[in-house]
Design an enzyme around this catalytic site. Structure first.
Site: not given
Ligand code: GUN
Length: 294
Positions: A53, A97, A120
């Site tokens: 990211k 996350q 998200d």
């Molecule tokens: N963990 C796995 N996929 C995601 C996601 O799309 N967003 C977040 N914040 N955590 C994740």
């Protein structure tokens, strides 16, 4: 039939090129989109996602800040970090996350993110808007699946999409996205889960089959009709001593035999994975624009 491969790497590169141009244009107007990432603990998969990211932000010219907290951090400190990012004008989007350690409430943390900065799309306000068909940030992995379908010429409109898996991150939001009466959606959606006595009964009826249950190679060729479009959301680490990293990645689909029957298929890695980060960058750019207009 041997399936055509839908390359997430290629589609993601196409979208990132579009985003790079948009970020440059915004910078000329004095707007720099910025992503704030919060990582709690050191789960190897989460560390790897967070790193990609940050790299993605840098590559398209966005500001990025990652805060890494220890696994035993008190919940209050996570909330304090979010509060700081909610009020930081350099941060247009916040991502915490997941998964979080057991002592921290996911609901509390997600609910604490300002809905305007929730890139998200997991905040209850944004999920409510999604279900109602109102404009909102679309959760990144489901949004990536929609883009892969549309950009590979597999518009879901009028098709029967069968989604295996009902997670809050993928299955549930994807069903809400694809059922809307909107361009690139308007599908008939079935969600199959562990409550079904015969999963194959449903998967065999799919025009588009999305595997998102997190079980390695669960979808086998006998569960897939000839000509089905197969999207594999699974990213499972299988221990493998012959690999340098000590594991190999496997999707939720038994790739080889299913690719013999499907019309289109996404590989793992290089399918849905690169799209998730890309749609996060997209949501952050959109959030920066909206915050500037507010
Ligand atoms: N963990 C796995 N996929 C995601 C996601 O799309 N967003 C977040 N914040 N955590 C994740």
């Amino acid at each position: 039939m041997t399936a055509k491969i839908i390359s997430g790497n290629e589609v993601a590169a196409e979208i990132r090129k579009e985003l790079t141009a948009r970020v440059a244009e915004l910078k000329n107007k004095g707007i720099v989109p910025g992503l704030g990432v919060v990582l709690v603990g050191e789960d190897p998969a989460s560390v790897s996602y967070v790193t990609s990211k940050a790299k993605g932000c840098q590559e398209i010219g966005m500001f990025e800040e990652t805060v890494r907290l220890p696994a035993d951090v008190p919940e209050e400190d996570v909330l304090k970090t979010i509060d700081r990012m909610n009020n930081d004008p350099k941060i247009s989007g916040i991502l915490v996350q997941l998964p979080l350690p057991k002592n921290i409430s996911v609901e509390k943390v997600i609910g604490f993110i300002s809905p305007e900065k929730d890139v998200d799309g997991f905040h209850p306000v944004n999920l409510g808007k999604l279900l109602r068909g109102e404009p909102c940030p679309l959760p990144c992995t489901p949004h990536g699946v929609k883009q892969l379908l549309v950009r590979s010429g597999n518009d879901p409109a009028g098709k029967h999409v069968v989604i295996c898996g009902r997670s809050n991150i993928v299955g549930k939001p994807l069903s809400a996205i694809l059922m809307q009466k909107e361009a690139g959606a308007n599908a008939v959606v079935t969600v199959v889960h562990t409550g079904a006595s015969d999963i194959k009964h449903y998967t065999l009826q799919a025009d588009i089959l999305v595997a998102a249950m997190g079980v390695p190679e669960f979808i086998t060729a006998d569960m897939v009709r000839e000509g089905t479009v197969v999207i594999d959301v699974g990213v499972n680490r299988i221990p493998d001593a012959t690999k340098k990293k000590g594991f190999r990645l496997a999707g939720d689909v038994e790739y080889g035999p299913v690719a013999e029957k499907a019309s289109f298929i996404t590989p793992v890695p290089g399918g849905v994975g690169p799209m998730t980060v890309t749609m996060l960058l997209y949501n952050t750019v959109e959030a920066a624009i909206r915050l500037n207009e507010a």
